[in-house]
Every structure is written in C-alpha cells, then in structure tokens.
Design an enzyme around this catalytic site. Structure first.
Site, short mmCIF file in Angstrom:
data_model
loop_
_atom_site.label_atom_id
_atom_site.label_comp_id
_atom_site.label_asym_id
_atom_site.label_seq_id
_atom_site.Cartn_x
_atom_site.Cartn_y
_atom_site.Cartn_z
N ARG A 112 0.86 -1.17 0.00
CA ARG A 112 0.00 0.00 0.00
C ARG A 112 0.90 1.23 0.00
O ARG A 112 2.10 1.13 0.25
CB ARG A 112 -0.94 0.02 1.21
CG ARG A 112 -0.23 0.05 2.57
CD ARG A 112 -1.24 -0.02 3.71
NE ARG A 112 -0.58 0.16 4.99
CZ ARG A 112 -1.20 0.13 6.17
NH1 ARG A 112 -2.50 -0.08 6.21
NH2 ARG A 112 -0.54 0.31 7.29
N GLU A 151 -3.76 6.92 6.66
CA GLU A 151 -2.44 7.01 7.30
C GLU A 151 -1.37 7.59 6.36
O GLU A 151 -0.40 6.92 5.99
CB GLU A 151 -2.01 5.65 7.83
CG GLU A 151 -2.91 5.11 8.92
CD GLU A 151 -2.44 3.80 9.51
OE1 GLU A 151 -2.80 3.51 10.67
OE2 GLU A 151 -1.72 3.04 8.81
N GLU A 316 -8.75 3.78 14.77
CA GLU A 316 -8.33 2.40 14.97
C GLU A 316 -7.80 2.27 16.40
O GLU A 316 -6.75 2.82 16.72
CB GLU A 316 -7.25 1.99 13.98
CG GLU A 316 -7.68 2.07 12.52
CD GLU A 316 -6.57 1.68 11.55
OE1 GLU A 316 -5.56 1.08 12.01
OE2 GLU A 316 -6.69 1.98 10.35
N TRP A 324 1.92 -8.16 11.13
CA TRP A 324 1.84 -8.62 9.76
C TRP A 324 2.56 -9.96 9.66
O TRP A 324 3.25 -10.38 10.59
CB TRP A 324 2.52 -7.62 8.83
CG TRP A 324 1.80 -6.32 8.66
CD1 TRP A 324 0.70 -5.88 9.36
CD2 TRP A 324 2.12 -5.29 7.72
NE1 TRP A 324 0.31 -4.64 8.91
CE2 TRP A 324 1.16 -4.25 7.90
CE3 TRP A 324 3.08 -5.15 6.75
CZ2 TRP A 324 1.18 -3.09 7.13
CZ3 TRP A 324 3.11 -3.99 5.99
CH2 TRP A 324 2.16 -2.98 6.18
#
Length: 687
Positions: A112, A151, A316, A324
């Site tokens: 991303r 973000e 969040e 991850w």
C-alpha cells in the site's frame, strides 16, 4: 476556528471490510455489533477495485447493498476514499504514478502507499474516483462522514519519482524566486554544491554517506508536507461539493514529514488517531523499558492528537494481538487491557473510539492483526470487554465535548522536529521530550502539547492560548525566530513561567548557524549568554547539576552560561573541566520568569523542576495515587471527571481526599480505595 469532533455522547465504532466476507455474513455482523454497543463502521479505504474494477468502468452495486443494509440496521458509516491502494490496472499502465527509492527504482504494486502525491496522472485518477463516490454515495443516509485516504506517510515518507523532482523544483522556485537566493539560503557554497540551473536540483539521491545538505533536507521535509496537504485538500474540496454540510471529513494517523496541524486547519473537520499501545513493545514482543511506561506511553501520542483537535476520534483502537506476516509481532491485550486502552483514549480527549477490527482477516499480509473476533467468529473475552465498555460509555455519555485539563504545556514546532531528525548533534531533543512527558506522568501533572505555527501557516497561536498554562516548556528550540521569541516574551511578562534547555536559538529558519551569540533570540529573554559548550564524552563520568544541594542529571550536552544583568544563577555543574560553572539560571521578567538549563532534561530532572515550581500533583487535593497510576481530568464544574488509570497487572491503592462517586459503579469513595489490575476509575465529586 477549533477543529474538533462534535458529538452528543461517547461513540463506539469498528473497522469493517465487507469485501473480505461473504455478503451472507453482513446482517448478522451488524446485529452483533449493535448488541455490543457499536454505532459506526469504517469502510472502503482499500476497496478501489470494488468501485472501479477496470479503467473508467464504475460499479456501485457492492457498496450500495452494504450501505442499504446499514441504513436498514441503523448503523452509521464512515466511508474511506480508496486512494491509498491504487489498483493493478492503474499502476501497470501508468507507472509514473508510482513512488520510487532514492536511486529511482519504483515501488511496485502489492502493498500500500506505493504511489506518489505529485503525479498529475495519479491526481486525475484520484479526482475521478472521489468524484464518482461523492456523487453516488455522498448523500446516502447511512454515511455520516468521510475518511480521506489512510495514514498519510505511514509506509514511507520520502518520495523520489520524476514528478516529485519536478514538483520539488517548483516548490523551491516559489520559496526562493531566484537561484542566487536559494544558493545563499541553502549554503551551497559548502562542498561546491552551487546550482546554476533549477534542473540541477534533486531530492536526495544515493551518496557516499548520508551527509546531505542539511538545509536542503529540511526544505525537502517541508515540501513533502506541503505535497500531502495539497493532495488531501484536493479530495476534500471534491467531497464538499457533493456531501451534506453536516457530514464530516477527517483522516487517520499522525506520521512523519507532515504538518498535521496545518493539514487539519486547512482541510479537515477534525483529526483522528490510530492507537496501538502495544507498539511500546519491540518487534520481538519485549518491553522497550521495564516498568509502567510501555502501553502508558501511548498517552504521549494521544496528547499530540489532542493538540490538533481538543476533541478527537480514534479511528483504529487496538483490540487484539497485532502483526503482519512480515513484521510487528505484538502480544494479545491481557484481560482488562483493551478496556483500559479505550478509556485511556477517552480520558485524553477522544469522544469516539473505533476498534480495529471486527473480525481478523483470513487472508493477506495482516492475518495476524487480530480484531474483536478471531477467525472462528466465536465470542471472545475481547468482545465481552467491549460490552462492558459500552455500558460504561452510556453511563458517562456527558463526557463528550468536555476538555482535557492541564496547567502545563510543552511547546513544539515542526521545523525543530524535522531538523532534529537529521541532526546527529540534537540527541538531547528526544531525551528531554520523553523526560518532560514522563515527569508529568509520574508527578501527576497533566500536560498538553502546543504546536507553534510554521512560517506562512494559516494557523495562529495567540497569547491568550498560551496564558491558559502556568508553565511552558520549550526544551531545545534550536530554530527560534524573533517572532516566536516575542510571543514568549509577552507570555512571561503577563505572568507565565518559561523553561528553555540546552542548544536553544542557535539556528535560523533554514537550519543555518548565524554569526551571533547563543542562545540567539532567547538571549535577552532568558538573560544568559553561552560561553562554552560540549557534547558529553562517553568516557566522562555522568555530569550533574547542583540545585540547592539537589543533584540533577545533566546528560548529552552541556553549556556554560554567563548570566546577564538581573539574571540569577540557581545551579552549577559538578565535574569535568567546567566544575562549578553556571548551569541553571532564572530571570524575572514582568510578572513571570524564565529558566535556562544548560543540559538535557531526564525524567528525574524534569520532576525536580515540577516540584520546585509547585506544579506537581495538580489534583493532589482530590486524590493521591502511586507514581505508576495515571491521573487525567476532563471537564469542569459538575462535569469534572477525574480518571485513574492503572497500567499494571497488579492492584494499586489510591487515597481519595474528598467524597467522590465512581461513575461506573455509583460507589461513593473517601479514604483508601483499591484500583484493580488494569483498572479504570472515573471519579466525580459529590454535589
């Protein structure tokens, strides 16, 4: 105008990704959310291909179905623009939209934020997807507001595509007008860096070492911030043309190389933050430091968000173990910790908390980033904690809109923050930033951050805003302009207390060191001149400063001070060749006073300052608690709520000095009270 969240009650939400699940699960998921107090879901920020599966082909049916179901179930939605993850059809056909490394190699599709912020091709695609979404979904009754992108600058915060190089040159032209002016301000005479054409200027490229021109590197950070703000503003302006006036626009996270205050002032309704307290642990799940400053350190980040929006949102909130496949191994919240972290956010000024995420992803890079539910979809203890938080939030609904209360503030600014990130001589910044914040915590002296605006900013900080605080700490403003010094002089003359630390005022706004006595524009304000200075040698014994017989740690860097007329010496160095030389001074100015400390501030040193200035235990008349319990206060009068937050896995005991009611239980407390492991107690005085 204050850019704050405006709600009638505390709101709980959750991040949900309908594209990850069979549509047959949606209705049951929404019903379970409501049963546990969830009112809002955040969707869409990674779902570009669900709306534009191929270039120029739009299909709104997927989110139509989901939004209609949300409306049916009375669930509100925050819709994210999906520009953080451009689709493969876009990046393969138009590689100029990609970001690149210093050596020009593209970051490719698959993670991303692999795009840049300056490609006119990419900006046009963003304009089109945002416009299509705003037209089609903007007035859907389920949509309460919008999150732009996701973000900013999280994965990377430097950009080296060809469009970035061109945009950087335009940025510099606008700032300096001529090459002669740029060469002079950027000090290019050093190492024969003088430019004779704008096309010779690049963002930093591979070099024998990281010794880039520091002045140009500071301009690079300013350029990146400006590019991100322009990118965000472009989307916000499109949304505003189509969405209802009452719908909000926000974004999430506070990351590097970005003036988040200017971003919010010019573009957003308010700021939201992503709170993951277990980031206090390292990649192997080991505490960064023994004791109580691991997840408690998240209060520092919440304080930073509160400096942008006094009432903010959490987009969040960590709800489970994190990580991850490739990095970030984080343990599961212990029983009670998720609830504690939620109330940590509320105590610091959040009026809405959205958990990440509803159910753990079964596929992809984040399969270990767990949500409220695990893969099995069966009830969890985290879901039970959510139900408890929901009940408590209803009992404390009127907390919404009240302000966090602090008598002291740390002054900050982006120029010094960015300069310190590339200046190896400025290690004292990190020491003192942590030292002062931790001292405020252990001394139960709630602290705010106040960010002073950058040159050319649309923001202002007025004297009245500073006079809200009895004490301002500006630990090491190496870059100190005459305008900021004048504002601080007025604050002190009106009765404020100001504390400077070592290395104040020796740079100008470009990071150059002018030929003038240190501490520059602070010299007359603080009433001192720096006679000599040194970084502390690792071979030397730890230096201390004697302040009325109390030995203060004085790490990292030392300045020998010469007091000017009317300035009093309070402390002297102990040791090294400058033993006995002045290290701490105070100058009375108008109704206030200025302290100058010729070293960095540790937690212990800052705590002594708070005690001697009689600013420790701000709410000590109401309650006494151990050092490892946080005290936070929101509101005034009948809405004054004092939070006790226990970050330890053991019982802590408090002493309540006046009759107070626990807002969760209704119990009246006076005298000794017990705070359970990971416990939270919101207290209000009896009326």
């Amino acid at each position: 105008m204050e850019k704050s969240l405006n709600l009638s009650h505390l709101v709980l939400g959750v991040c949900y990704y309908p594209e990850h699940w069979e549509a047959s699960l949606w209705a049951e998921d929404l019903r379970r959310m409501k049963e546990h107090g969830i009112e809002v879901v955040r969707i869409g920020e990674f779902a570009w291909s669900k709306i534009e599966p191929r270039e120029g082909v739009f299909d709104f049916s997927f989110f139509d179905r989901f939004l209609d179901l949300c409306q049916q179930e009375h669930m509100r939605v925050v819709f994210g623009t999906p520009t953080c993850t451009p689709p493969a059809w876009l990046t393969e056909k138009y590689p100029e939209v990609l970001n690149a490394r210093e050596d020009g190699v593209f970051y490719r599709h698959g993670l991303r934020q692999h795009h840049n912020y300056t490609s006119e091709v990419y900006l046009a695609f963003c304009d089109r997807i945002v416009t299509q979404m705003a037209i089609h979904y903007g007035r859907h009754p389920a949509v309460a507001g919008w999150q732009i992108d996701n973000e900013f600058n999280c994965e990377v915060n430097e950009y080296h595509s060809e469009s970035d190089q061109q945009a950087f040159r335009l940025f510099l032209k606008a700032r300096f007008q001529t090459l002669e002016n740029l060469n002079e301000k950027m000090g290019t005479v050093f190492w024969n860096q003088t430019y004779t054409s704008w096309e010779e200027i690049f963002l930093p490229r591979p070099a024998p070492s990281k010794g880039y021109n520091p002045h140009l590197k500071l301009m690079e950070k300013r350029f990146i911030s400006e590019a991100v703000i322009r990118y965000c503003k472009r989307q916000a302006e499109i949304l505003r043309r189509y969405i209802p006036q009452e719908a909000f626009i926000t974004t999430n996270g506070i990351f590097g190389n970005l003036d988040s205050h200017e971003l919010t002032e010019t573009t957003l309704s308010f700021m939201t933050y992503d709170s993951y307290p277990n980031f206090a642990f390292d990649g192997n799940s080991n505490p960064k430091e023994p004791g109580a400053f691991n997840d408690r350190r998240s209060s520092w980040s919440l304080t930073r968000c509160r400096s942008i929006s006094p009432n903010f949102g959490i987009m969040e909130q960590q709800s489970g173990p994190g990580g991850w496949v490739s990095r970030m191994r984080q343990p599961s919240p212990k029983p009670g910790q998720m609830r504690l972290w939620t109330w940590q956010s509320f105590a610091h000024g959040a009026d809405a908390v959205s958990y990440f995420r509803w159910r753990t992803a079964p596929v992809g890079t984040e399969i270990y980033w767990h949500g409220l539910l695990n893969y099995s979809n069966e009830p969890t203890r985290r879901l039970r904690e959510l139900a408890q938080v929901s009940t408590e939030a209803r009992r404390l609904a009127d907390l919404a809109g009240t302000k966090y209360r602090a008598a002291i503030a740390m002054l900050k600014d982006y120029s010094n923050q960015w300069d310190s990130e590339l200046d190896e001589w400025r290690h004292q910044d990190a020491i003192s930033d942590t030292g002062w914040y931790e001292a405020s915590q252990v001394c139960h002296a709630p602290m705010d951050f106040v960010y002073l605006p950058e040159d050319g900013s649309q923001r202002t900080v007025e004297l009245e805003e500073l006079l809200h605080y009895k004490l301002l700490v500006y630990p090491h403003p190496a870059i100190l302009t005459s305008e900021r010094a004048e504002l601080l002089r007025r604050y002190v003359e009106a009765g404020g207390i100001l504390v400077f630390g070592v290395r104040t005022g020796y740079k100008d706004e470009y990071g150059r060191c002018p030929m003038r006595p240190m501490p520059g524009y602070a010299m007359q304000l603080a009433g001192v001149k720096v006679e000599d200075f040194t970084i502390q040698s690792p071979a030397d014994e730890p230096e201390t400063v004697d302040w009325d017989g109390e030995q203060l740690p004085a790490p990292e860097f030392h300045e020998i001070l010469v007091p000017l007329e009317g300035t009093k010496v309070l402390g002297h160095f102990c040791g090294s060749y400058y033993d006995g030389e002045p290290a701490l001074t105070v100058r009375e100015l108008g109704k206030g006073r200025v302290y100058y400390y010729g070293a960095a501030f540790t937690r212990e040193t800052a705590a002594v300052f708070l005690q001697k200035l009689e600013l420790a235990e701000t709410f000590g008349a109401l309650v006494s608690v151990p050092w490892d319990v946080e005290v936070a206060v929101r509101g005034e009068g009948v809405q004054e709520t004092l939070f006790l937050l226990n970050y330890q896995g053991e019982v802590r005991r408090a002493r309540v000095h006046v009759p107070m009611e626990n807002c969760f239980t209704g119990e009246v407390l006076c005298g000794e009270a017990e705070l359970p492991a990971y416990g939270v107690a919101p207290l209000r005085r009896l009326r």
